[in-house]
Write a protein that holds these residues in place. Structure first.
Motif, PDB file in Angstrom:
ATOM      1  N   ILE A  89       0.836  -1.202   0.000  1.00 52.86           N
ATOM      2  CA  ILE A  89       0.000   0.000   0.000  1.00 52.86           C
ATOM      3  C   ILE A  89       0.870   1.251   0.000  1.00 52.86           C
ATOM      4  N   SER A  90       1.942   1.229   0.782  1.00 54.42           N
ATOM      5  CA  SER A  90       2.857   2.376   0.822  1.00 54.42           C
ATOM      6  C   SER A  90       3.504   2.604  -0.540  1.00 54.42           C
ATOM      7  N   ALA A  92       2.225   1.784  -3.417  1.00 52.86           N
ATOM      8  CA  ALA A  92       1.199   2.281  -4.345  1.00 52.86           C
ATOM      9  C   ALA A  92       0.914   3.756  -4.088  1.00 52.86           C
ATOM     10  N   ILE A  93       0.836   4.150  -2.815  1.00 58.31           N
ATOM     11  CA  ILE A  93       0.617   5.560  -2.483  1.00 58.31           C
ATOM     12  C   ILE A  93       1.753   6.412  -3.035  1.00 58.31           C
ATOM     13  N   GLY A  95       3.294   5.807  -5.660  1.00 59.07           N
ATOM     14  CA  GLY A  95       3.278   5.727  -7.114  1.00 59.07           C
ATOM     15  C   GLY A  95       4.342   4.823  -7.706  1.00 59.07           C
ATOM     16  N   PRO A  98       1.626  -0.466  -9.189  1.00 64.30           N
ATOM     17  CA  PRO A  98       0.198  -0.237  -9.489  1.00 64.30           C
ATOM     18  C   PRO A  98      -0.703  -0.773  -8.387  1.00 64.30           C
ATOM     19  N   TRP A  99      -1.896  -0.201  -8.307  1.00 68.77           N
ATOM     20  CA  TRP A  99      -2.831  -0.561  -7.238  1.00 68.77           C
ATOM     21  C   TRP A  99      -3.383  -1.977  -7.375  1.00 68.77           C
ATOM     22  N   TRP A 100      -3.383  -2.566  -8.591  1.00 69.00           N
ATOM     23  CA  TRP A 100      -3.949  -3.909  -8.733  1.00 69.00           C
ATOM     24  C   TRP A 100      -3.174  -4.925  -7.905  1.00 69.00           C
ATOM     25  N   ILE A 102      -1.930  -4.389  -4.958  1.00 62.86           N
ATOM     26  CA  ILE A 102      -2.445  -4.276  -3.599  1.00 62.86           C
ATOM     27  C   ILE A 102      -3.774  -5.004  -3.477  1.00 62.86           C
ATOM     28  N   VAL A 103      -4.624  -4.853  -4.494  1.00 64.54           N
ATOM     29  CA  VAL A 103      -5.927  -5.512  -4.478  1.00 64.54           C
ATOM     30  C   VAL A 103      -5.755  -7.026  -4.398  1.00 64.54           C
TER      31      VAL A 103
END
Length: 200
Positions: A89-90, A92-93, A95, A98-100, A102-103
Motif C-alpha cells: 500500500i505504501s 502504491a501511495i 506511485g 500499481p494498485w492492482w 495491492i488488491v
C-alpha cells in the motif's frame, strides 16, 4: 518464521524470535515514515532488508535455541501478513507499484482471514505455514527493496529494479498458489475434524 505449528511449542512469551517479530512490527511503521514522510528511499531500503533478515533469523533462532512458542506461532505470521499489506500500500501511495497488486494481496489475505472462524470451530488457531507460502513471502520481501533501489536513473539501478519486478511477479504467483494449498488444507480439516461443541 517462528515455528512449525505444534512443534514443541510452549507458553513462553519473552523469547528471542518473538522479540525479533516485535522489532519487525515496529520497523514497518518506521519504513512507512521514511518512504512517505521523508522520501528517504535509501534508509527505507535498509529497513526492508532488516525486516527480511529478521523474518529468516527468527525461525533459525527458534530452532537453534529451542524457543518455539504458541505466541510465536501466531505473532510471526501476523506480522508477515501486516508487512504484506502495509508495504505494498505504501508503494502504491508513493506511485511506485500499481494498485492492482495491492488488491490481489489484500483480497488473498482477506480470504485467508475468513477461514479462521472455520478453523476455530474445529479447535485450531491457524493452518500450518507451508514452505511455498514462506517462499512467496521471501520473494515479495526481496522484491520491494529491489524495486525501491530501481528508482534512480543509473543503469545499475534499472537492472536491480528489473530484478525486483521479476521477484514481485514470481512472488505473487507463489502467494496465490499457496492460498490454493491453504484452501485444500481447510477442506481436509472440515471433512476430517468434527466441530467442537459450544460451551453452554
Amino acid at each position: 518464521m517462528n515455528a512449525p505449528a505444534g512443534a514443541g511449542s510452549s507458553d513462553r512469551v519473552l523469547t528471542v524470535p518473538n522479540v525479533l517479530s516485535v522489532l519487525r512490527l515496529i520497523l514497518i511503521g518506521v519504513f512507512v515514515y521514511l518512504l512517505l514522510g521523508t522520501h528517504a528511499y535509501g534508509w527505507a531500503v535498509a529497513i526492508l532488508m532488516i525486516c527480511g533478515a529478521s523474518d529468516w533469523l527468527d525461525g533459525k533462532l527458534a530452532r537453534l535455541l529451542d524457543q518455539y512458542s504458541r505466541v510465536g506461532e501466531l505473532l510471526d505470521p501476523a506480522v508477515d501478513r501486516l508487512f504484506m499489506v502495509i508495504v505494498p500500500i505504501s508503494f502504491a501511495i508513493a506511485g511506485i507499484v500499481p494498485w492492482w497488486i495491492i488488491v490481489v494481496l489484500i483480497v488473498r489475505d482477506g480470504l485467508l482471514a475468513a477461514m479462521l472462524p472455520v478453523l476455530r470451530s474445529r479447535g485450531l488457531s491457524a493452518l500450518p505455514v507451508t514452505y511455498l507460502g514462506k517462499a512467496a513471502t521471501f520473494a515479495l520481501m526481496s522484491a520491494f527493496p529491489l524495486i525501491l533501489l530501481g528508482q534512480w536513473e543509473a543503469l545499475w539501478s534499472r537492472v536491480i529494479g528489473a530484478c525486483g519486478w521479476a521477484f514481485l511477479i514470481w512472488g505473487i504467483g507463489m502467494y496465490l498458489w499457496a492460498f490454493v494449498l491453504y484452501v485444500i488444507q481447510l477442506v481436509l480439516v472440515v471433512r476430517q475434524m468434527p466441530k467442537i461443541p459450544k460451551a453452554r
